[in-house]
Design an enzyme around this catalytic site. Structure first.
Site, short mmCIF file in Angstrom:
data_model
loop_
_atom_site.label_atom_id
_atom_site.label_comp_id
_atom_site.label_asym_id
_atom_site.label_seq_id
_atom_site.Cartn_x
_atom_site.Cartn_y
_atom_site.Cartn_z
N HIS A 82 -24.30 -5.12 -24.36
CA HIS A 82 -24.99 -5.16 -23.06
C HIS A 82 -24.83 -3.83 -22.36
O HIS A 82 -24.04 -2.99 -22.78
CB HIS A 82 -24.51 -6.34 -22.20
N HIS A 89 -25.11 -1.92 -18.21
CA HIS A 89 -25.26 -2.01 -16.75
C HIS A 89 -25.74 -0.66 -16.26
O HIS A 89 -25.34 0.38 -16.80
CB HIS A 89 -23.92 -2.30 -16.06
N TYR A 114 -19.59 6.08 -23.50
CA TYR A 114 -21.00 5.78 -23.20
C TYR A 114 -21.17 5.38 -21.74
O TYR A 114 -21.51 4.26 -21.42
CB TYR A 114 -21.51 4.68 -24.12
#
Length: 175
Positions: A59, A61, A147
Site C-alpha cells: 500500500h 500513502h 521509499y
C-alpha cells in the site's frame, strides 16, 4: 450500489491511501522504478504537488495538492493505477468481475481520501505517512525506509534525521 461522496475542492490538498488487491504481495516496492516513472508521467500531463509520500510493499500513502482551478484527483489516480498495472508483468489472480471490466487484479478498486483542512491536520497526516513503515514493522527508524519523501524533507530541514527513531519523539522541527 454504494454512493461515495468525494470532497472536491479546486486547489485542495488531500491525504490518500491506496492498497493492492492482494495485500500479501509486494508489487509496489518490487516495481518502485515503474511506479516512480508512472507518477512522473501523470504529473507532467496533469500537474500536482507531492508534499509527502511513502510506498510500502502492498500500500501507499501520500499528501497531494492540486493546482488552483483543478479538483480532479480521481483522474490522476485512475491514470497512475492503470499505467502501473499495464507496466508490470501479469500473473496475479483476476476475478471474473474484474475480467468482465477488463481490469487487472493489482489494485483495490477504491481508495481512501481525506481533504486536509488546516496546518495541524496537514502535519498529523505527514507524520502518519512517514511513520507508517515503522508502524507496520518494516523498519525500526523512519530514516531506514528508502521509499519515502522523508529523506527529501530532512534535507529541507522540515524533519530531524532522527525523527521517528523509536524514542517516541514525533513531530516537526520547531519553526
Amino acid at each position: 450500489m454504494s454512493r461515495y461522496h468525494r470532497a472536491w475542492q479546486p486547489g485542495g490538498t488531500w491525504f490518500f491511501t491506496l492498497n493492492l488487491a492482494d495485500r500479501r504481495r509486494s508489487l509496489l516496492t518490487d516495481h518502485i522504478a515503474v511506479l516512480r516513472r508512472v507518477v512522473r508521467q501523470v504529473q507532467q500531463r496533469h500537474p500536482f504537488t507531492v508534499h509527502g509520500w511513502v510506498v510500502l510493499p502492498e500500500h501507499l500513502h501520500c499528501v497531494l495538492e492540486l493546482p488552483a482551478a483543478d479538483s480532479d484527483f480521481a483522474l490522476r489516480w485512475r491514470l497512475i493505477k492503470g499505467h502501473f498495472s499495464r507496466s508490470i508483468p501479469t500473473g496475479e489472480f483476476i476475478s471474473l468481475s474484474r475480467r468482465r471490466h477488463g481490469e487487472r487484479g493489482i489494485w483495490q478498486r477504491r481508495y481512501w481520501e481525506h481533504r486536509i483542512r488546516n496546518e495541524r491536520d496537514y502535519r498529523m497526516h505527514m507524520d502518519y505517512l512517514h511513520f507508517n513503515p515503522v508502524k507496520h514493522g518494516w523498519v525500526t527508524r523512519v530514516r531506514d525506509w528508502p521509499y519515502s519523501t522523508f529523506h527529501r524533507l530532512v534535507a529541507m530541514g522540515v524533519y530531524a534525521e532522527d525523527w521517528g527513531g523509536g524514542d517516541g519523539d514525533l513531530g516537526y522541527l520547531p519553526e
